[in-house]
Design a protein around this motif. Structure first.
Motif, short mmCIF file in Angstrom:
data_model
loop_
_atom_site.label_atom_id
_atom_site.label_comp_id
_atom_site.label_asym_id
_atom_site.label_seq_id
_atom_site.Cartn_x
_atom_site.Cartn_y
_atom_site.Cartn_z
N ILE A 178 0.87 -1.18 0.00
CA ILE A 178 0.00 0.00 0.00
C ILE A 178 0.91 1.22 0.00
O ILE A 178 1.67 1.47 0.94
CB ILE A 178 -0.96 0.03 1.21
CG1 ILE A 178 -1.85 -1.23 1.23
CG2 ILE A 178 -1.82 1.30 1.16
CD1 ILE A 178 -2.86 -1.35 0.11
N ASP A 179 0.83 1.96 -1.12
CA ASP A 179 1.65 3.15 -1.36
C ASP A 179 1.02 4.37 -0.67
O ASP A 179 -0.19 4.37 -0.43
CB ASP A 179 1.67 3.38 -2.87
CG ASP A 179 2.89 4.15 -3.34
OD1 ASP A 179 3.67 4.61 -2.50
OD2 ASP A 179 3.05 4.27 -4.57
N ASP A 180 1.83 5.37 -0.38
CA ASP A 180 1.34 6.64 0.19
C ASP A 180 0.58 6.39 1.49
O ASP A 180 -0.41 7.08 1.79
CB ASP A 180 0.43 7.38 -0.82
CG ASP A 180 1.06 7.46 -2.19
OD1 ASP A 180 2.27 7.75 -2.26
OD2 ASP A 180 0.36 7.23 -3.20
N PHE A 181 1.02 5.41 2.26
CA PHE A 181 0.28 5.01 3.45
C PHE A 181 0.26 6.14 4.48
O PHE A 181 1.28 6.77 4.76
CB PHE A 181 0.86 3.74 4.07
CG PHE A 181 -0.06 3.12 5.09
CD1 PHE A 181 -1.18 2.41 4.68
CD2 PHE A 181 0.16 3.28 6.44
CE1 PHE A 181 -2.05 1.85 5.59
CE2 PHE A 181 -0.72 2.74 7.37
CZ PHE A 181 -1.83 2.02 6.94
N ILE A 201 5.36 4.14 3.82
CA ILE A 201 5.06 5.37 4.55
C ILE A 201 5.16 6.53 3.56
O ILE A 201 6.17 6.68 2.87
CB ILE A 201 6.06 5.63 5.69
CG1 ILE A 201 6.14 4.41 6.61
CG2 ILE A 201 5.70 6.89 6.46
CD1 ILE A 201 7.22 4.54 7.68
N ASP A 202 4.14 7.35 3.51
CA ASP A 202 4.13 8.44 2.53
C ASP A 202 5.30 9.40 2.74
O ASP A 202 5.69 9.70 3.88
CB ASP A 202 2.82 9.23 2.60
CG ASP A 202 2.71 10.20 1.45
OD1 ASP A 202 2.72 9.74 0.30
OD2 ASP A 202 2.66 11.42 1.69
N GLN A 203 5.83 9.89 1.62
CA GLN A 203 7.03 10.73 1.69
C GLN A 203 6.80 12.07 2.40
O GLN A 203 7.73 12.67 2.92
CB GLN A 203 7.65 10.94 0.31
CG GLN A 203 6.73 11.52 -0.73
CD GLN A 203 7.41 11.49 -2.11
OE1 GLN A 203 8.01 10.51 -2.52
NE2 GLN A 203 7.30 12.59 -2.82
N ALA A 235 10.10 3.09 3.69
CA ALA A 235 9.98 4.54 3.78
C ALA A 235 10.44 5.12 2.46
O ALA A 235 11.49 4.75 1.94
CB ALA A 235 10.86 5.07 4.92
N GLU A 236 9.63 6.01 1.88
CA GLU A 236 10.01 6.62 0.60
C GLU A 236 10.32 8.10 0.80
O GLU A 236 9.93 8.69 1.81
CB GLU A 236 8.92 6.41 -0.44
CG GLU A 236 7.58 7.00 -0.05
CD GLU A 236 6.52 6.84 -1.13
OE1 GLU A 236 6.74 6.14 -2.12
OE2 GLU A 236 5.45 7.42 -0.95
N GLY A 237 11.03 8.67 -0.16
CA GLY A 237 11.36 10.09 -0.08
C GLY A 237 12.41 10.41 0.96
O GLY A 237 12.42 11.52 1.52
CA CA Z 1 4.35 7.01 -2.72
#
Ligand code: CA
Ligand code: C2E
Ligand code: CA
Ligand code: CA
Length: 276
Positions: A178-181, A201-203, A235-237
Motif C-alpha cells: 500500500i503506497d502513500d500510506f 510510509i508516505d514521503q 519509507a520513501e522520499g
Molecule cells: Ca508514494
C-alpha cells in the motif's frame, strides 16, 4: 532554461486545452505514444534497513515526448487511466524491465524486489495475472519478488473480479504494497482483502521527520501498526542522513529516496549501492 520553460508552458497548455476540447484527441495522442515506444521505464533503488545494499527497485514511468521532452507521470497517468491505456502501458513497462533485467537474473541479489505502480482501474482486469506470470518467468533462473503498489489515495472498491485477481496473484507469490500510506483511509479489512505484504510510509511524513513532532508521531504509529500486523515497511522520499537514521532506529525494513538514488533509465541502473 528558456527552452525548459517553453516546454512546461506547452505541456500545461497541451494537457489542459486538449483534455477540455477533445478528450479523444488526447487519448489518440497517448495511443500514438505507446505505439511509438515513448513510455519508458525508470528505476529507483530500494535499500535495506541500514541503507547499505540495493535490495530492489521501483519502476516509474517517463514519457519521452518528441517535442515536449520528458513528461512526469502525474501529468498523464490520470488520462491513461481514464482511457484504459494504463493496462497496455503497464504491460509495456513490465516487458521493458524483464527484457533488460531477465538476462542478468543470475547477477541479482536473492529475492530482489521489482515494484510496479498499479492504478485502481487496473485492479478489475484479470489480464494482470498473465502479465505478472510472464514477468516472473523471465527470472526463473533466480526468482525475484514482484510487488504491486496500490495507492491509498485512491481506494479500490473490490468486485468479484478484483477478489479473484488478488487471490490468484497471492497464490503466484506476487506481493502487494500500500503506497502513500497514512494519506488515505484503508481499513484493516482492506489490508486483508488485498493480502497486503508491505506498507510504504508516505514521503510527506518522511520529509518532516526532522521538523515536526506530528509527522514523527505518524511514522512511529505506522511502524507500530506494521509490526503488529506483521507487514514489512518501506519509507520513501528519504533525502537526509537524519531521516535515514531515524527510520533505521525505528527498524523500518527498507528505504528509498534521493539520498540513495534518483530514478534512472534501465541502462544506468546499478546493482551496487552508491553510498551517500
Ligand atoms: Ca508514494
Ligand atoms: P509514487 O509511486 O509515490 O512514487 C514516488 C515519487 O517520488 C516518484 O515521482 C519519485 O521520482 C519521487 N521520489 C523518489 N525519491 C524521492 C525523494 O527522495 N524526494 C522526493 N521529493 N521525491 C522522490 P514520479 O516518478 O514523478 O511519480 C509520481 C507518481 O506517479 C508516483 O508516485 C505514482 O503514483 C505515479 N506513477 C509513476 N509511474 C507510474 C506507473 O508506471 N504506473 C502508475 N499507475 N503510476 C505511476
Ligand atoms: Ca509507488
Ligand atoms: Ca500477499
Amino acid at each position: 532554461l528558456l527552452e525548459g520553460t517553453l516546454a512546461l508552458v506547452l505541456s500545461v497548455f497541451f494537457g489542459v486545452a486538449c483534455f477540455r476540447r477533445t478528450k479523444s484527441g488526447l487519448h489518440h495522442e497517448l495511443n500514438r505514444a505507446l505505439d511509438a515506444g515513448e513510455f519508458v521505464a525508470y528505476l529507483q533503488p530500494m535499500m535495506n534497513r541500514e541503507g547499505t545494499q540495493v535490495t530492489g527497485c521501483e519502476v516509474l514511468v517517463r514519457w519521452m515526448h518528441p517535442e515536449l521532452g520528458l513528461i512526469r507521470p502525474d501529468r498523464f497517468i490520470p488520462l491513461a487511466e481514464d482511457s484504459g491505456l494504463i493496462v497496455p502501458m503497464t504491460r509495456e513497462l513490465m516487458r521493458q524491465v524483464r527484457e533488460a533485467m531477465g538476462p542478468r537474473a543470475a547477477a541479482l541479489p536473492p529475492h530482489f524486489h521489482f515494484s510496479f505502480n498499479i492504478a485502481a482501474s487496473h485492479c478489475h482486469d484479470l489480464s494482470l495475472i498473465e502479465d505478472c506470470r510472464s514477468f516472473l518467468a523471465a527470472f526463473s533462473a533466480n526468482p525475484v519478488n514482484l510487488v504491486l503498489e496500490l495507492t491509498e489515495r485512491e481506494l479500490i472498491v473490490p468486485d468479484e473480479t478484483t477478489i479473484q485477481l488478488f487471490d490468484e496473484l497471492d497464490r503466484m507469490g506476487v506481493s502487494v504494497a500500500i503506497d502513500d500510506f497514512g494519506t488515505g483511509h484503508s481499513s484493516l479489512v482492506y489490508l486483508q482483502q488485498f493480502k497486503v505484504d508491505f506498507l510504504k510510509i508516505d514521503q510527506s511524513f518522511v520529509a518532516r521527520i526532522g521538523s515536526d513532532a506530528l509527522s514523527r508521531h505518524i511514522v512511529d504509529n505506522v511502524v507500530d501498526l506494521a509490526s503488529r500486523l506483521d507487514l514489512s515497511l518501506v519509507a520513501e522520499g528519504v533525502e537526509t542522513p537524519e531521516q535515514a537514521e531515524y527510520l533505521m532506529a525505528r527498524g523500518v525494513d527498507f528505504q528509498q529516496g534521493y539520498l540513495y538514488g534518483c530514478p534512472v533509465p534501465l541502462a544506468d541502473f546499478w546493482l551496487e549501492a552508491k553510498l551517500p
